[in-house]
Design a protein around this motif. Structure first.
Motif, PDB file in Angstrom:
ATOM      1  N   ALA A 147       0.923  -0.985  -0.071  1.00  0.00           N
ATOM      2  CA  ALA A 147       0.017   0.025   0.202  1.00  0.00           C
ATOM      3  C   ALA A 147       0.938   1.366  -0.092  1.00  0.00           C
ATOM      4  N   GLY A 148       0.537   2.107  -1.043  1.00  0.00           N
ATOM      5  CA  GLY A 148       1.513   3.398  -0.953  1.00  0.00           C
ATOM      6  C   GLY A 148       0.870   4.727  -0.589  1.00  0.00           C
ATOM      7  N   ASP A 149       1.000   5.652  -1.044  1.00  0.00           N
ATOM      8  CA  ASP A 149       0.677   7.241  -0.671  1.00  0.00           C
ATOM      9  C   ASP A 149      -0.891   7.300  -0.687  1.00  0.00           C
ATOM     10  N   ARG A 150      -1.418   6.849  -1.546  1.00  0.00           N
ATOM     11  CA  ARG A 150      -3.027   6.770  -2.003  1.00  0.00           C
ATOM     12  C   ARG A 150      -3.692   6.172  -0.877  1.00  0.00           C
ATOM     13  N   TRP A 151      -3.214   5.322   0.160  1.00  0.00           N
ATOM     14  CA  TRP A 151      -4.002   4.427   1.020  1.00  0.00           C
ATOM     15  C   TRP A 151      -3.774   5.311   2.099  1.00  0.00           C
ATOM     16  N   PRO A 152      -4.763   5.243   3.260  1.00  0.00           N
ATOM     17  CA  PRO A 152      -4.556   5.855   4.457  1.00  0.00           C
ATOM     18  C   PRO A 152      -3.448   5.516   5.105  1.00  0.00           C
ATOM     19  N   SER A 153      -2.868   6.376   5.904  1.00  0.00           N
ATOM     20  CA  SER A 153      -1.469   6.304   6.555  1.00  0.00           C
ATOM     21  C   SER A 153      -1.453   5.070   7.341  1.00  0.00           C
ATOM     22  N   VAL A 154      -2.602   4.756   8.043  1.00  0.00           N
ATOM     23  CA  VAL A 154      -2.468   3.391   8.702  1.00  0.00           C
ATOM     24  C   VAL A 154      -2.214   2.124   7.870  1.00  0.00           C
ATOM     25  N   ASP A 155      -2.494   2.304   6.412  1.00  0.00           N
ATOM     26  CA  ASP A 155      -2.474   0.915   5.837  1.00  0.00           C
ATOM     27  C   ASP A 155      -1.177   1.241   4.969  1.00  0.00           C
ATOM     28  N   ARG A 156      -0.176   2.279   4.834  1.00  0.00           N
ATOM     29  CA  ARG A 156       0.746   2.064   3.913  1.00  0.00           C
ATOM     30  C   ARG A 156       1.821   1.178   4.519  1.00  0.00           C
ATOM     31  N   GLY A 157       2.622   0.639   3.464  1.00  0.00           N
ATOM     32  CA  GLY A 157       3.337  -0.294   3.564  1.00  0.00           C
ATOM     33  C   GLY A 157       2.928  -1.610   3.956  1.00  0.00           C
ATOM     34  N   LYS A 158       1.781  -1.803   3.978  1.00  0.00           N
ATOM     35  CA  LYS A 158       0.986  -3.201   4.202  1.00  0.00           C
ATOM     36  C   LYS A 158       0.987  -4.047   3.023  1.00  0.00           C
ATOM     37  N   ARG A 159       1.001  -5.241   2.920  1.00  0.00           N
ATOM     38  CA  ARG A 159       0.944  -5.953   1.592  1.00  0.00           C
ATOM     39  C   ARG A 159      -0.455  -6.078   1.022  1.00  0.00           C
ATOM     40  N   THR A 160      -0.384  -6.076  -0.156  1.00  0.00           N
ATOM     41  CA  THR A 160      -1.686  -5.849  -0.963  1.00  0.00           C
ATOM     42  C   THR A 160      -1.891  -6.861  -2.015  1.00  0.00           C
ATOM     43  N   VAL A 161      -3.207  -7.478  -2.434  1.00  0.00           N
ATOM     44  CA  VAL A 161      -3.135  -8.316  -3.475  1.00  0.00           C
ATOM     45  C   VAL A 161      -4.391  -7.825  -4.300  1.00  0.00           C
ATOM     46  N   LEU A 162      -4.206  -8.155  -5.723  1.00  0.00           N
ATOM     47  CA  LEU A 162      -5.322  -7.746  -6.435  1.00  0.00           C
ATOM     48  C   LEU A 162      -6.286  -8.843  -6.341  1.00  0.00           C
ATOM     49  N   LEU A 163      -7.538  -8.244  -6.544  1.00  0.00           N
ATOM     50  CA  LEU A 163      -8.902  -9.147  -6.375  1.00  0.00           C
ATOM     51  C   LEU A 163      -9.835  -8.851  -7.574  1.00  0.00           C
ATOM     52  N   TYR A 164     -10.408 -10.000  -7.962  1.00  0.00           N
ATOM     53  CA  TYR A 164     -11.268  -9.841  -9.199  1.00  0.00           C
ATOM     54  C   TYR A 164     -12.800 -10.105  -8.715  1.00  0.00           C
ATOM     55  N   CYS A 165     -13.526  -9.230  -8.895  1.00  0.00           N
ATOM     56  CA  CYS A 165     -14.838  -9.407  -8.719  1.00  0.00           C
ATOM     57  C   CYS A 165     -15.866  -9.200  -9.714  1.00  0.00           C
ATOM     58  N   GLY A 166     -15.658  -9.917 -10.680  1.00  0.00           N
ATOM     59  CA  GLY A 166     -16.663 -10.007 -11.961  1.00  0.00           C
ATOM     60  C   GLY A 166     -16.818  -8.639 -12.544  1.00  0.00           C
ATOM     61  N   LYS A 167     -18.131  -8.397 -12.711  1.00  0.00           N
ATOM     62  CA  LYS A 167     -18.699  -7.036 -13.288  1.00  0.00           C
ATOM     63  C   LYS A 167     -17.989  -5.776 -12.756  1.00  0.00           C
ATOM     64  N   GLU A 168     -17.659  -5.958 -11.300  1.00  0.00           N
ATOM     65  CA  GLU A 168     -17.093  -4.975 -10.516  1.00  0.00           C
ATOM     66  C   GLU A 168     -15.792  -4.652 -10.884  1.00  0.00           C
TER      67      GLU A 168
END
Length: 200
Positions: A147-168
């Protein structure tokens, strides 16, 4: 990014390609060259096949050898280096790689004991943390990150993964916030229905 402790990061036996990929599972981490990243690696372990173990033994002269283990001469970060184990578990010879802190006396022996304890369980199972680590280990770099600068400060630096949600469409989510259903969807079919293991 609080990790450390001894933890299994891949379910199954890694071949050479998978082994090399997992040697630096945290390559995309922010500020890669500016801080002490030993906490990210210390305690990580996974099973490898015998040809990969033998290949690593022959690449360079080991830093040291002790019975069922040897240490790689090149350090990953600080006093963290690769230790390779050949262990007899339930009558079968198996091979493992782990990152140990050689500045911590007894670290390789503690890891060996933790691997034997974990792999000697009578029922094949995975903890939630092991499921998350397996997802992180097997997700392509283009679909995982931090998580980078566009995330809330509490989330920055935490690991992220890409999820697929069909039509969304697709969206990023923190790895540690995946729901049980999302974890199941990201795991290979043969791991989805393993029972939950009690964390050691």
């Amino acid at each position: 990014m609080t990790l450390s402790t001894i933890r299994k990061v891949f379910e199954g036996v890694a071949d050479r390609r998978q082994m090399f990929r997992m040697f630096d599972r945290h390559a995309q981490r922010p500020n890669r060259w500016t801080g002490d990243d030993s906490v990210l690696y210390r305690g990580e372990w996974f099973e490898i096949d015998e040809p990969s173990h033998d290949y690593m033994f022959e690449v360079l002269p080991p830093l040291w050898m002790r019975g069922d283990m040897f240490a790689i001469r090149e350090f990953l970060t600080g006093s963290i280096t690769s230790i390779f184990f050949t262990l007899s578990i339930d009558g079968h010879i198996r091979h493992f790689h782990g990152y140990c802190d050689l500045g911590d006396k007894g670290s390789p022996e503690r890891m060996r004991n933790a691997i034997i304890e974990r792999e000697s369980r009578p029922v094949r199972a995975m903890t939630r943390d092991e499921r998350l680590e397996h997802i992180w280990s097997t997700t392509a770099d283009d679909y995982r990150g931090y998580a980078g600068d566009r995330w809330p400060s509490v989330d920055r630096g935490k690991r992220t993964v890409l999820l697929y949600c069909g039509k969304e469409g697709a969206y990023l989510k923190r790895l540690d916030q995946l729901t049980d259903a999302e974890i199941s969807a990201k795991l290979p079919v043969h791991l989805r229905y393993l029972p939950d293991a009690i964390a050691a």
